[in-house]
Design a protein around this motif. Structure first.
Motif, PDB file in Angstrom:
ATOM      1  N   ARG A 127       0.585   3.853  -2.959  1.00 12.61           N
ATOM      2  CA  ARG A 127       0.309   5.130  -2.404  1.00 12.61           C
ATOM      3  C   ARG A 127       1.460   6.163  -2.601  1.00 12.61           C
ATOM      4  O   ARG A 127       1.387   7.596  -2.562  1.00 12.61           O
ATOM      5  CB  ARG A 127      -0.041   5.641  -1.424  1.00 12.61           C
ATOM      6  CG  ARG A 127      -1.099   4.593  -0.573  1.00 12.61           C
ATOM      7  CD  ARG A 127      -1.857   4.640   0.547  1.00 12.61           C
ATOM      8  NE  ARG A 127      -3.441   4.605   0.404  1.00 12.61           N
ATOM      9  CZ  ARG A 127      -3.679   4.353   1.756  1.00 12.61           C
ATOM     10  NH1 ARG A 127      -3.233   4.819   2.863  1.00 12.61           N
ATOM     11  NH2 ARG A 127      -4.331   4.025   1.970  1.00 12.61           N
ATOM     12  N   ARG A 138       1.454  -0.731   0.254  1.00 13.60           N
ATOM     13  CA  ARG A 138       0.175   0.033   0.061  1.00 13.60           C
ATOM     14  C   ARG A 138       0.314   1.136   0.254  1.00 13.60           C
ATOM     15  O   ARG A 138       0.393   2.338  -0.904  1.00 13.60           O
ATOM     16  CB  ARG A 138      -1.240  -0.044   1.119  1.00 13.60           C
ATOM     17  CG  ARG A 138      -1.622   1.405   1.123  1.00 13.60           C
ATOM     18  CD  ARG A 138      -2.943   0.846   2.732  1.00 13.60           C
ATOM     19  NE  ARG A 138      -3.641  -0.287   2.427  1.00 13.60           N
ATOM     20  CZ  ARG A 138      -4.282  -1.045   3.192  1.00 13.60           C
ATOM     21  NH1 ARG A 138      -4.501  -0.150   4.419  1.00 13.60           N
ATOM     22  NH2 ARG A 138      -5.109  -1.902   2.817  1.00 13.60           N
ATOM     23  N   SER A 139       2.056   1.198   0.935  1.00 13.86           N
ATOM     24  CA  SER A 139       2.721   2.021   0.711  1.00 13.86           C
ATOM     25  C   SER A 139       3.318   2.746  -0.498  1.00 13.86           C
ATOM     26  O   SER A 139       3.415   3.639  -0.923  1.00 13.86           O
ATOM     27  CB  SER A 139       4.015   2.174   1.905  1.00 13.86           C
ATOM     28  OG  SER A 139       4.739   3.030   1.613  1.00 13.86           O
TER      29      SER A 139
END
Length: 258
Positions: free
Chosen positions: A20, A16-17
């Motif tokens: 994003r 997810r990091s």
């Protein structure tokens, strides 16, 4: 089972990091293809002699860029992100949470390996579509084993080099200085038949990059008979990995340096 769940949650967080930060994600995925196109354009798709077996330049560079992908993902990226997180106090705070440090570390390593595998598939597919490079057939197990051993070796070495980096400002200089010269002399950026001095080959043979590159060259060589395993190259890679792991365990690097 609970620990496995923690590892998977850490892996999900890493993904997810990454997602994003679209700019970083784009260049991470495009970087190997840029190198493949540039080097193929500069040197041309001329024949390259790999130990008596002649292959196209594109075939050589697909295997070379796959080697570069392993190094960038498992060594450069892991080492620099570890130092940045260490100096920001992230690693220190992680050790104060219920998440076991080894689960955090395993999740991060698993993610960089997954990124490496995804980039490998992209490079191989692009080489097939754009340059007609043959896909590994009988030598596919060799490629997979080489990627696994290479990932282990360079992840361990990335964590090891992080132990000697004093701060985040020094990380890019130290990490790049430790790997860029090897990429030039280890059959990654420059084909092995350009006529480099003999001593260059002796120096590069000491370090793991050349062994990773040459093992992958065998795996991607369409004229290779048999499985194409390279026990000497794999053994040297594994030895470097064990050495890096010993250093990383002996001198753990979780606390910010003054």
């Amino acid at each position: 089972m609970r620990t496995l769940g923690l590892v998977l949650r850490q892996l999900k967080y890493e993904e997810r990091s990454f997602r994003r930060n679209p700019a970083a994600a784009f260049f991470t995925l495009a970087f190997p293809l840029i190198f493949l196109v540039i080097f193929t354009a500069i040197f041309g798709n001329r024949d390259v002699d790999l130990g008596g077996r002649v292959v196209s330049g594109a075939t050589f560079y697909v295997s070379a860029i796959v080697a570069l992908t392993v190094v960038n993902s498992c060594y450069t990226s892991l080492a620099m992100s570890w130092v940045y997180n260490r100096d920001a106090g992230v690693l220190k705070r992680i050790r104060g949470t219920p998440l076991p440090p080894w689960a955090f570390l395993f999740g991060r390593i698993a993610y960089v390996v997954l990124v490496m595998l995804a980039l490998t598939v992209i490079v191989v597919a692009f080489g097939r579509i754009a340059y007609g490079v043959a896909l590994p057939g009988a030598t596919l197990p060799t490629v997979l084993v080489t990627l696994a051993v290479g990932a282990f070796a360079f992840c361990a070495l990335g964590l090891a080099i992080a132990t000697v980096i004093p701060n985040a400002d020094a990380a890019p200089a130290i990490v790049n200085a430790s790997i860029l010269p090897l990429l030039f002399i280890s059959d990654v950026f420059i084909p092995p038949d350009v006529g480099a001095p003999v001593w260059v080959g002796h120096v590069s043979a000491v370090f793991p990059v050349q062994h990773l590159s040459e093992a992958l060259q065998t795996g991607f060589n369409p004229f290779e008979s048999g499985a194409g395993f390279e026990p000497v190259h794999l053994g040297v890679l594994a030895a470097w990995g064990v050495a890096g792991l010993i250093v990383a365990l002996r001198f753990p690097s979780w606390e910010p340096r003054a």
